[in-house]
Design a protein around this motif. Structure first.
Motif, mmCIF file in Angstrom:
data_model
loop_
_atom_site.group_PDB
_atom_site.id
_atom_site.type_symbol
_atom_site.label_atom_id
_atom_site.label_comp_id
_atom_site.label_asym_id
_atom_site.label_seq_id
_atom_site.Cartn_x
_atom_site.Cartn_y
_atom_site.Cartn_z
ATOM 1 N N TRP A 193 -3.789 -7.201 -4.264
ATOM 2 C CA TRP A 193 -4.120 -6.377 -5.432
ATOM 3 C C TRP A 193 -4.979 -5.180 -5.016
ATOM 4 N N LEU A 194 -5.935 -5.407 -4.097
ATOM 5 C CA LEU A 194 -6.793 -4.327 -3.622
ATOM 6 C C LEU A 194 -6.016 -3.299 -2.801
ATOM 7 N N VAL A 195 -5.068 -3.778 -2.004
ATOM 8 C CA VAL A 195 -4.249 -2.858 -1.225
ATOM 9 C C VAL A 195 -3.447 -1.939 -2.149
ATOM 10 N N SER A 205 -1.340 8.976 -14.829
ATOM 11 C CA SER A 205 -1.889 7.618 -14.775
ATOM 12 C C SER A 205 -0.922 6.561 -15.308
ATOM 13 N N ARG A 206 0.168 6.959 -15.912
ATOM 14 C CA ARG A 206 1.036 5.972 -16.554
ATOM 15 C C ARG A 206 1.722 5.057 -15.549
ATOM 16 N N LEU A 207 2.306 5.615 -14.496
ATOM 17 C CA LEU A 207 2.934 4.777 -13.477
ATOM 18 C C LEU A 207 1.892 3.957 -12.720
ATOM 19 N N CYS A 238 0.830 -1.209 0.000
ATOM 20 C CA CYS A 238 0.000 0.000 0.000
ATOM 21 C C CYS A 238 0.862 1.255 0.000
ATOM 22 N N LEU A 239 1.899 1.281 0.841
ATOM 23 C CA LEU A 239 2.787 2.434 0.889
ATOM 24 C C LEU A 239 3.549 2.602 -0.419
ATOM 25 N N GLY A 240 4.008 1.493 -0.991
ATOM 26 C CA GLY A 240 4.713 1.576 -2.268
ATOM 27 C C GLY A 240 3.835 2.107 -3.380
ATOM 28 N N SER A 241 2.587 1.644 -3.431
ATOM 29 C CA SER A 241 1.651 2.122 -4.458
ATOM 30 C C SER A 241 1.364 3.611 -4.289
ATOM 31 N N ALA A 242 1.170 4.033 -3.024
ATOM 32 C CA ALA A 242 0.911 5.449 -2.757
ATOM 33 C C ALA A 242 2.108 6.304 -3.155
ATOM 34 N N VAL A 281 1.599 -0.228 -11.942
ATOM 35 C CA VAL A 281 1.406 -0.847 -10.630
ATOM 36 C C VAL A 281 0.284 -1.879 -10.701
ATOM 37 N N VAL A 282 -0.819 -1.518 -11.340
ATOM 38 C CA VAL A 282 -1.976 -2.412 -11.427
ATOM 39 C C VAL A 282 -1.610 -3.716 -12.122
#
Length: 251
Positions: A113-115, A78-80, A50-54, A84-85
């Motif tokens: 995946w949701l996190v 939105s590219r990065l 979660c922290l990495g995605s944020a 991630v997704v």
């Protein structure tokens, strides 16, 4: 959360810290539930995802703000996030385990995946969406899990694989142990032991048979009791089921 006096491409240090801390909290809440139930991806894993995605979302939005006014540079936040997704799947795949026909870890993989989605939402400032998603995920993992177990407790089937010394009346001996515990045999598959097995051919003077039972029993304690009774039989060489593995020493 962004100061109106600043550009849309700028964020204050306070807002940056708040978003990253919030990502840790929301990811930790979901990870805590997974950790409590002893799943592969637990508390720290969910926090890091979660922290990495944020952080990646924050980088995508504000990390390149110095280049916004360059003539030949086009900023797309939105590219990065898209990477991630699609890239988070390898972590989810690592949480999925297969034991025979039983597959475990799909829910944990989905939670990872949701996190990542929650982290991206927090990083993008979509705080309400992140909070609602976290709440619904916790409801699904904890409350609905208990509800699901209650609803399907009479419908769930269990599979057990038993290797035995083929002996007259062996099938009735096994069936009697299941019947004593009120366990229903839904399906039975019988086959000679494969050449790859350590018990191939004969154990002593008796041929070896491999049996696969599909069972239906609402109470886990009844299954364990039946498994222990069957393991005590002299004809049983090995037995394997979910959370239960037994092997005898064969001379």
């Amino acid at each position: 959360m962004i100061d109106a006096a600043n550009s849309v491409w700028q964020i204050s240090h306070l807002d940056l810290i708040i978003r990253m801390v919030l990502a840790v909290i929301l990811g930790g809440l979901i990870g805590l539930e997974r950790e409590w139930n002893n799943h592969a991806a637990g508390f720290r894993t969910h926090i890091l995802v979660c922290l990495g995605s944020a952080t990646i979302m924050l980088l995508s939005e504000y990390g390149f703000s110095d280049f916004v006014n360059e003539a030949n540079v086009r900023i797309d936040p939105s590219r990065l996030a898209a990477q991630v997704v699609s890239g988070i799947g390898f972590l989810g795949a690592g949480a999925i385990l297969r034991n025979g026909n039983v597959i475990k870890g799909l829910t944990t993989a989905a939670s990872v995946w949701l996190v990542a989605a929650i982290g991206l939402s927090v990083g993008a400032g979509f705080i309400t969406g992140a909070l609602v998603c976290t709440f619904l995920v916790l409801i699904s993992l904890y409350v609905l899990n208990k509800f699901e177990k209650h609803i399907i407790r009479h419908r769930r089937t269990h599979e057990v694989e038993i290797t035995i010394n083929e002996h007259p009346g062996f099938l009735s001996s096994l069936s009697a142990r299941f019947g004593e515990q009120g366990i229903q045999v839904i399906h039975l598959k019988m086959m000679p032991e494969s050449a790859s097995s350590p018990f191939v051919g004969k154990v002593g003077e008796l041929p070896v048979m491999h049996l696969v039972f599909s069972l239906r029993c609402p109470k886990h304690e009844k299954l364990i009791a039946a498994y222990e009774q069957i393991c005590a039989l002299d004809i049983v060489v090995s037995m394997e089921a979910s959370n239960f593995v037994f092997h005898k020493q064969v001379a």
